[in-house]
Design an enzyme around this catalytic site. Sequence first.
Site, PDB file in Angstrom:
ATOM      1  N   GLU A  14       0.823  -0.997   0.049  1.00 17.62           N
ATOM      2  CA  GLU A  14       0.179  -0.608  -0.053  1.00 17.62           C
ATOM      3  C   GLU A  14       0.490   1.043  -0.655  1.00 17.62           C
ATOM      4  O   GLU A  14       0.154   2.073  -0.353  1.00 17.62           O
ATOM      5  CB  GLU A  14      -0.773   0.259   1.076  1.00 17.62           C
ATOM      6  CG  GLU A  14      -1.809  -0.580   1.499  1.00 17.62           C
ATOM      7  CD  GLU A  14      -1.416  -1.992   2.298  1.00 17.62           C
ATOM      8  OE1 GLU A  14      -0.026  -2.585   1.623  1.00 17.62           O
ATOM      9  OE2 GLU A  14      -1.768  -2.728   3.186  1.00 17.62           O
TER      10      GLU A  14
ATOM     11  N   THR B  23      19.133 -40.380   1.501  1.00 17.32           N
ATOM     12  CA  THR B  23      19.500 -39.491  -0.141  1.00 17.32           C
ATOM     13  C   THR B  23      21.193 -38.874  -0.440  1.00 17.32           C
ATOM     14  O   THR B  23      21.812 -38.775  -1.169  1.00 17.32           O
ATOM     15  CB  THR B  23      18.827 -38.610  -0.258  1.00 17.32           C
ATOM     16  OG1 THR B  23      17.489 -39.268   0.247  1.00 17.32           O
ATOM     17  CG2 THR B  23      19.310 -37.738  -1.142  1.00 17.32           C
TER      18      THR B  23
ATOM     19  N   VAL C 177      12.320 -41.187   4.605  1.00 14.43           N
ATOM     20  CA  VAL C 177      11.605 -39.739   5.271  1.00 14.43           C
ATOM     21  C   VAL C 177      10.502 -39.416   4.667  1.00 14.43           C
ATOM     22  O   VAL C 177       9.228 -39.027   5.081  1.00 14.43           O
ATOM     23  CB  VAL C 177      12.856 -38.518   4.893  1.00 14.43           C
ATOM     24  CG1 VAL C 177      12.531 -37.311   5.105  1.00 14.43           C
ATOM     25  CG2 VAL C 177      14.057 -38.546   5.361  1.00 14.43           C
TER      26      VAL C 177
ATOM     27  N   TRP D  66      18.680 -40.442 -14.330  1.00 16.37           N
ATOM     28  CA  TRP D  66      17.666 -39.587 -13.714  1.00 16.37           C
ATOM     29  C   TRP D  66      16.551 -40.391 -14.289  1.00 16.37           C
ATOM     30  O   TRP D  66      16.187 -41.011 -15.110  1.00 16.37           O
ATOM     31  CB  TRP D  66      17.456 -38.274 -14.707  1.00 16.37           C
ATOM     32  CG  TRP D  66      18.843 -38.014 -14.144  1.00 16.37           C
ATOM     33  CD1 TRP D  66      19.651 -37.142 -14.607  1.00 16.37           C
ATOM     34  CD2 TRP D  66      18.972 -36.493 -12.505  1.00 16.37           C
ATOM     35  NE1 TRP D  66      21.177 -36.865 -13.756  1.00 16.37           N
ATOM     36  CE2 TRP D  66      20.217 -36.477 -12.865  1.00 16.37           C
ATOM     37  CE3 TRP D  66      18.346 -36.654 -11.571  1.00 16.37           C
ATOM     38  CZ2 TRP D  66      20.951 -35.687 -11.942  1.00 16.37           C
ATOM     39  CZ3 TRP D  66      18.692 -35.856 -10.092  1.00 16.37           C
ATOM     40  CH2 TRP D  66      20.444 -35.279 -10.466  1.00 16.37           C
TER      41      TRP D  66
ATOM     42  N   THR E 130      20.386 -38.825  12.575  1.00 22.41           N
ATOM     43  CA  THR E 130      20.115 -39.094  14.048  1.00 22.41           C
ATOM     44  C   THR E 130      21.592 -39.397  14.311  1.00 22.41           C
ATOM     45  O   THR E 130      21.659 -38.748  15.433  1.00 22.41           O
ATOM     46  CB  THR E 130      19.230 -40.750  14.255  1.00 22.41           C
ATOM     47  OG1 THR E 130      18.812 -40.592  13.167  1.00 22.41           O
ATOM     48  CG2 THR E 130      18.732 -40.508  15.345  1.00 22.41           C
TER      49      THR E 130
HETATM   50  P1  NDP Z   1      16.295 -41.432   3.185  1.00 17.49           P
HETATM   51  O1  NDP Z   1      17.171 -39.873   2.299  1.00 17.49           O
HETATM   52  O2  NDP Z   1      14.931 -41.150   3.131  1.00 17.49           O
HETATM   53  O3  NDP Z   1      16.809 -41.445   4.610  1.00 17.49           O
HETATM   54  C1  NDP Z   1      16.259 -42.559   5.172  1.00 17.49           C
HETATM   55  C2  NDP Z   1      17.461 -42.066   6.519  1.00 17.49           C
HETATM   56  O4  NDP Z   1      17.328 -40.647   6.924  1.00 17.49           O
HETATM   57  C3  NDP Z   1      16.832 -43.100   7.777  1.00 17.49           C
HETATM   58  O5  NDP Z   1      17.838 -43.907   7.336  1.00 17.49           O
HETATM   59  C4  NDP Z   1      17.905 -41.660   8.598  1.00 17.49           C
HETATM   60  O6  NDP Z   1      19.025 -42.879   9.476  1.00 17.49           O
HETATM   61  C5  NDP Z   1      17.487 -40.222   8.634  1.00 17.49           C
HETATM   62  N1  NDP Z   1      16.169 -40.378   9.416  1.00 17.49           N
HETATM   63  C6  NDP Z   1      16.511 -39.488  10.736  1.00 17.49           C
HETATM   64  N2  NDP Z   1      15.219 -39.257  10.930  1.00 17.49           N
HETATM   65  C7  NDP Z   1      14.166 -40.006  10.146  1.00 17.49           C
HETATM   66  C8  NDP Z   1      12.689 -39.874  10.354  1.00 17.49           C
HETATM   67  N3  NDP Z   1      12.451 -39.411  11.183  1.00 17.49           N
HETATM   68  N4  NDP Z   1      12.242 -41.028   9.081  1.00 17.49           N
HETATM   69  C9  NDP Z   1      12.960 -41.111   8.123  1.00 17.49           C
HETATM   70  N5  NDP Z   1      14.698 -41.942   8.385  1.00 17.49           N
HETATM   71  C10 NDP Z   1      14.893 -40.893   9.095  1.00 17.49           C
HETATM   72  O7  NDP Z   1      16.532 -42.169   2.581  1.00 17.49           O
HETATM   73  P2  NDP Z   1      16.333 -43.573   1.628  1.00 17.49           P
HETATM   74  O8  NDP Z   1      17.231 -44.655   1.978  1.00 17.49           O
HETATM   75  O9  NDP Z   1      14.742 -43.704   2.519  1.00 17.49           O
HETATM   76  O10 NDP Z   1      16.376 -43.342   0.512  1.00 17.49           O
HETATM   77  C11 NDP Z   1      16.787 -42.901  -0.633  1.00 17.49           C
HETATM   78  C12 NDP Z   1      17.428 -43.454  -1.689  1.00 17.49           C
HETATM   79  O11 NDP Z   1      15.866 -42.607  -2.240  1.00 17.49           O
HETATM   80  C13 NDP Z   1      18.329 -43.154  -2.420  1.00 17.49           C
HETATM   81  O12 NDP Z   1      18.401 -44.163  -3.555  1.00 17.49           O
HETATM   82  C14 NDP Z   1      18.012 -41.652  -3.653  1.00 17.49           C
HETATM   83  O13 NDP Z   1      18.580 -41.458  -4.500  1.00 17.49           O
HETATM   84  C15 NDP Z   1      16.624 -41.631  -3.309  1.00 17.49           C
HETATM   85  N6  NDP Z   1      15.621 -40.549  -4.106  1.00 17.49           N
HETATM   86  C16 NDP Z   1      15.006 -40.430  -4.868  1.00 17.49           C
HETATM   87  C17 NDP Z   1      14.446 -39.807  -4.953  1.00 17.49           C
HETATM   88  C18 NDP Z   1      13.480 -39.498  -6.803  1.00 17.49           C
HETATM   89  O14 NDP Z   1      12.399 -38.650  -5.917  1.00 17.49           O
HETATM   90  N7  NDP Z   1      13.146 -40.129  -6.871  1.00 17.49           N
HETATM   91  C19 NDP Z   1      14.459 -38.380  -4.219  1.00 17.49           C
HETATM   92  C20 NDP Z   1      15.388 -38.587  -3.087  1.00 17.49           C
HETATM   93  C21 NDP Z   1      16.284 -39.529  -3.085  1.00 17.49           C
HETATM   94  P3  NDP Z   1      19.387 -42.788  10.506  1.00 17.49           P
HETATM   95  O15 NDP Z   1      18.581 -43.294  11.700  1.00 17.49           O
HETATM   96  O16 NDP Z   1      21.012 -42.833  11.041  1.00 17.49           O
HETATM   97  O17 NDP Z   1      18.863 -40.824  11.411  1.00 17.49           O
HETATM   98 ZN    ZN Z   2       1.089  -2.946   6.168  1.00 14.99          ZN
END
Ligand code: NDP
Ligand code: ZN
Length: 362
Positions: free
Chosen positions: A52, A196, A296, A170, A222
């Site tokens: 504004e 990841t 995650v 990809w 963690t």
């Molecule tokens: P994530 O990236 O989901 O990480 C998982 C780890 O995060 C867990 O093992 C845990 O490890 C830690 N973590 C901490 N807090 C939490 C929570 N509250 N919940 C869950 N996890 C938690 O890994 P993933 O192995 O499941 O997935 C990775 C794969 O996914 C890869 O192959 C990657 O290339 C692929 N990917 C694909 C995507 C796509 O869009 N196509 C996007 C992203 C990844 P800790 O206990 O040690 O903390």
């Molecule tokens: Zn204002």
Amino acid sequence: MTDEHYMKLALELAKSAEGQTSPNPMVGAVVVKDGQIAGMGAHLRAGEHHAEVHALNMAGDKAMDSVIYVTLEPCSHYGKTPPCADRIIEAGVKKVVIAAIDQNPIVSGKGIQRLREAGLEVVTGICRQEAESMNKVFNHFQKHRKPYVTLKTAVSLDGKIAAASGESKWITSAESRDDAHRYRHSHDAILVGIGTVLADNPSLTTRLPNGGSNPIRIILDTTLQTPIEAKLVTDSEAPTWIITGSGVSMEQILPYTEKGVRVIPLSTPSIEIESVLELLGSENITSLFVEGGSSVNGSFLQSGSIQQVIMYQAPILIGGSDAPQPFGGGGIERLKDALKLELESVERIGPDIKITASVRGG
Ligand code: NDP
Ligand code: ZN
């Protein structure tokens, strides 16, 4: 010209500042005198003039007896800047047309009241839906003090986010990946799991043809396993925060701190998504872009913390019962408890499909 015409222009102005107003809303304003536009403005950045004020400054003397179109109820309290309601009254504006009421409990309805008490005519609700949905992140944050969560995933036609080997680069096309970068620009923070980071060593920066701002990069890790040579630790492109459980020691944290990374241990041994969102809310992170992986994403789903999903789907088949899917973990047991989303749009991006869906009233 109708009220809708000028309000649409004000909405366009507001939207032009997408991704740069946080933690403030996007707001646009247009001052009209005798059927001509006398001033236009948008709120560009927190701490700077409200829309504004820009529009009234541009209008100068022409603001006297004018109509001002504002996408959001003018503020009535002293924040970083003086109240816009007062400024509108002082400028001699005779009529105020407002799209959406401010959801902030400090101001909601009070700006309108102030204008009416000063004898100005106030009309509300013009293009309300559009104005509200534009600021859904701001509204969510005002209400919950936690970030609005958008989860993005890239899948094959059979719903896999990687091959059984873990390879995921990809699945979708360059066009889809470029499109996803726009969301990085418009979010305060981006979040991935340590899985990841170990699999892909991502940089999680915004790579758009004209630059763009980088979100704060957050890793859920963690026990602090993020490699010290990971791009997120070494590239200094944007702030990196690692959220850990309570079990990590100062000696473990120090090498990361020395590289400028912020390590934030929670008070619990494991990382609960609710605690993460509360923490981010207290840090004024209003919007969070979750890019997985599977574990995650699964945790976000199970904790009921997703407001919007963006799915890019490529016409390829990967197959294999061991190939990961976008949402791991235990999932939701009963169909009636499944997260119900409403489709916002289905588009073609290059060779892929993009689906955007959100939780109603998220
Ligand atoms: P994530 O990236 O989901 O990480 C998982 C780890 O995060 C867990 O093992 C845990 O490890 C830690 N973590 C901490 N807090 C939490 C929570 N509250 N919940 C869950 N996890 C938690 O890994 P993933 O192995 O499941 O997935 C990775 C794969 O996914 C890869 O192959 C990657 O290339 C692929 N990917 C694909 C995507 C796509 O869009 N196509 C996007 C992203 C990844 P800790 O206990 O040690 O903390
Ligand atoms: Zn204002």
